[in-house]
Design an enzyme around this catalytic site. Structure first.
Site, mmCIF file in Angstrom:
data_model
loop_
_atom_site.group_PDB
_atom_site.id
_atom_site.type_symbol
_atom_site.label_atom_id
_atom_site.label_comp_id
_atom_site.label_asym_id
_atom_site.label_seq_id
_atom_site.Cartn_x
_atom_site.Cartn_y
_atom_site.Cartn_z
ATOM 1 N N ILE A 1 71.808 -35.736 -55.239
ATOM 2 C CA ILE A 1 72.534 -35.732 -53.710
ATOM 3 C C ILE A 1 73.337 -34.704 -53.912
ATOM 4 O O ILE A 1 73.368 -33.939 -52.926
ATOM 5 C CB ILE A 1 73.019 -37.016 -53.705
ATOM 6 N N GLN A 2 74.058 -34.335 -54.832
ATOM 7 C CA GLN A 2 75.003 -33.206 -54.808
ATOM 8 C C GLN A 2 74.399 -32.057 -54.727
ATOM 9 O O GLN A 2 74.953 -30.750 -54.582
ATOM 10 C CB GLN A 2 75.658 -33.204 -56.394
ATOM 11 N N GLU B 1 61.498 -21.295 -66.391
ATOM 12 C CA GLU B 1 60.821 -20.455 -67.272
ATOM 13 C C GLU B 1 61.764 -19.368 -67.848
ATOM 14 O O GLU B 1 62.456 -18.660 -67.011
ATOM 15 C CB GLU B 1 59.711 -19.773 -66.654
ATOM 16 N N ILE C 1 75.805 -24.992 -58.592
ATOM 17 C CA ILE C 1 76.695 -25.994 -58.102
ATOM 18 C C ILE C 1 77.943 -26.012 -59.088
ATOM 19 O O ILE C 1 79.172 -26.520 -58.706
ATOM 20 C CB ILE C 1 76.241 -27.463 -57.625
ATOM 21 N N ASP C 2 77.524 -25.823 -60.253
ATOM 22 C CA ASP C 2 78.840 -26.227 -61.247
ATOM 23 C C ASP C 2 79.959 -25.131 -61.440
ATOM 24 O O ASP C 2 80.725 -25.390 -62.060
ATOM 25 C CB ASP C 2 77.842 -26.237 -62.636
ATOM 26 N N ARG D 1 83.398 -50.902 -61.528
ATOM 27 C CA ARG D 1 81.992 -50.587 -61.327
ATOM 28 C C ARG D 1 81.779 -48.908 -61.226
ATOM 29 O O ARG D 1 82.632 -48.413 -61.113
ATOM 30 C CB ARG D 1 81.743 -51.059 -59.692
ATOM 31 N N ARG E 1 89.164 -53.250 -57.312
ATOM 32 C CA ARG E 1 88.155 -52.586 -58.300
ATOM 33 C C ARG E 1 88.869 -51.363 -58.867
ATOM 34 O O ARG E 1 89.185 -50.623 -58.230
ATOM 35 C CB ARG E 1 87.144 -53.016 -58.051
ATOM 36 N N HIS F 1 77.845 -30.181 -66.925
ATOM 37 C CA HIS F 1 77.733 -30.770 -68.188
ATOM 38 C C HIS F 1 78.604 -30.014 -69.341
ATOM 39 O O HIS F 1 79.362 -30.947 -70.127
ATOM 40 C CB HIS F 1 76.312 -30.111 -68.727
HETATM 41 O O1 F6P Z 1 72.839 -26.567 -63.380
HETATM 42 C C1 F6P Z 1 73.198 -27.325 -62.419
HETATM 43 C C2 F6P Z 1 72.700 -28.815 -62.757
HETATM 44 O O2 F6P Z 1 73.218 -29.535 -61.509
HETATM 45 C C3 F6P Z 1 73.971 -29.477 -63.811
HETATM 46 O O3 F6P Z 1 75.108 -29.859 -63.566
HETATM 47 C C4 F6P Z 1 73.179 -30.632 -64.181
HETATM 48 O O4 F6P Z 1 73.451 -31.278 -65.398
HETATM 49 C C5 F6P Z 1 71.787 -29.941 -64.256
HETATM 50 O O5 F6P Z 1 71.635 -29.079 -63.159
HETATM 51 C C6 F6P Z 1 70.355 -30.936 -64.069
HETATM 52 O O6 F6P Z 1 69.368 -30.203 -63.670
HETATM 53 P P1 F6P Z 1 67.863 -30.495 -63.909
HETATM 54 O O7 F6P Z 1 67.756 -31.949 -64.140
HETATM 55 O O8 F6P Z 1 66.958 -29.736 -62.848
HETATM 56 O O9 F6P Z 1 67.273 -29.721 -65.189
#
Ligand code: F6P
Length: 336
Positions: free
Chosen positions: A262-263, A73, A132-133, A255, A168, A177
């Site tokens: 998971i991250q 939000e 996490i970014d 591949r 491989r 992103h």
């Molecule tokens: O902001 C953290 C993050 O994990 C990005 O790296 C990722 O692209 C995004 O959130 C995706 O989050 P959601 O699918 O919850 O919008």
């Protein structure tokens, strides 16, 4: 005194440890009452709240996700409002009605922007950076990043054995992103041969040469770590695109793996637990000292804070002069 706390944006390991850090310091050390607001800023519009007690804070330190729930939000976004709606005004009114004297916002870049706007409306706000970014400006690290890097590194470690057995190329896509911090840190820690991040443009011929040079040196397999936000032909997963391009360029079977959510799930690392605890405690200390309108930071090894107005709208990106990039290049790792 009574304060409110909310968690907003994508979840990550360490949020609950931060909530615990804020609330235990408030309740036990300063005698401040804490109201938990559910589902981010959404809960401030609907007044969905609960009162935290010392007992309700048990078991949070190592718990993934957020016990308060989260949402994306954005109350200041005009397109999220009908013409007769005024979400910022409703939030200000609800904060008053709930008796909240300061709002603690735990979140990423979007949350910091909203927190800065609330602060500009003279609402007392203190925020904690969460992603996490690791792309929030003003702090060296945000909690959640170390946990994500640890999960991604473990995944890369596991790809080595299957890559070498089958001779491989393995491409692994990690989150990020706009910023390539997870790819850089996990790629380096996991011994990646090629690391691609949104900040550094790549040339597929260089990548192919790196992989073929390894083959000539008797290393018939390679690990390629890519951030999800690198340039592609528009398809959903960067890993799929890069894997196809590499196979075409080198003729080596390739591949791809997309690590995905998971991250973001599960328990925080000990580093993140302690960072969350320290940052949460510092947020409460700022409130006790009436230092509002600030975001808690980690600068070197010190916990500090910066004005929210300085943070809003900025991104912390990887730069070419980052020492891990320089050191990686010296060792022959291809960054594109
Ligand atoms: O902001 C953290 C993050 O994990 C990005 O790296 C990722 O692209 C995004 O959130 C995706 O989050 P959601 O699918 O919850 O919008």
């Amino acid at each position: 005194m009574r304060i409110g706390i909310l968690t907003s944006g994508g979840d990550c390991p360490g949020i609950n440890a931060t909530i615990r850090g804020v609330c235990k310091t408030a309740i036990n050390h300063y005698g401040i009452e804490v109201v938990g607001i559910h589902s981010g800023f959404q809960g401030l519009l609907t007044k969905e709240v609960e009162l935290f007690t010392d007992k309700s804070l048990s078991g949070l330190l190592n718990l993934g996700g957020t016990v308060l729930g989260t949402s994306r939000e954005k109350p200041f976004k005009k397109s999220n409002m009908t013409s007769d709606e005024n979400k910022p005004a409703l939030i200000a009114q609800n904060i008053k009605e709930l008796g909240i004297e300061c709002l603690v916002c735990i979140g990423g870049n979007g949350t910091q922007k909203t927190a800065a706007k609330l602060s500009a409306m003279d609402i007392n706000v203190v925020s904690v950076p969460k992603t996490i970014d690791n792309d929030i400006w003003g702090t060296d690290f945000s909690f959640g990043f170390d946990s994500a890097v640890s999960i991604a590194t473990d995944a890369i470690d596991r790809l080595h054995s299957t890559a070498s057995s089958h001779k491989r190329v393995m491409v692994i896509e990690v989150m990020g992103h706009k910023a390539g911090w997870i790819a850089l840190y996990s790629g380096m820690a996991g011994g990646g041969d090629v690391i691609l991040i949104p900040e550094i443009p790549y040339d597929i011929h260089n990548i192919g040469d790196t992989i073929l040079n390894r083959l000539r040196k008797g290393k018939p397999y390679s690990i390629v770590v890519v951030a999800e936000g690198i340039e592609t032909d528009g398809r959903k997963h960067a890993a799929e695109f890069i894997a196809q391009e590499i196979e075409q360029e080198t003729g080596i079977e390739t591949r791809e793996t997309v690590l995905g959510y998971i991250q973001r799930g599960g328990s925080p690392t000990p580093f993140d637990r302690n960072l969350s605890t320290r940052m949460g405690g510092h947020a409460t200390e700022l409130i006790a000292k009436q230092q509002f309108g600030r975001m808690v930071t980690l600068e070197g090894s010190e916990i500090s804070s910066v004005p929210l107005s300085e943070v809003a709208g900025k991104l912390k990106l990887v730069t070419e002069d980052n020492d891990l990039v320089i050191q990686g290049r010296r060792m022959g790792i291809c960054f594109g």
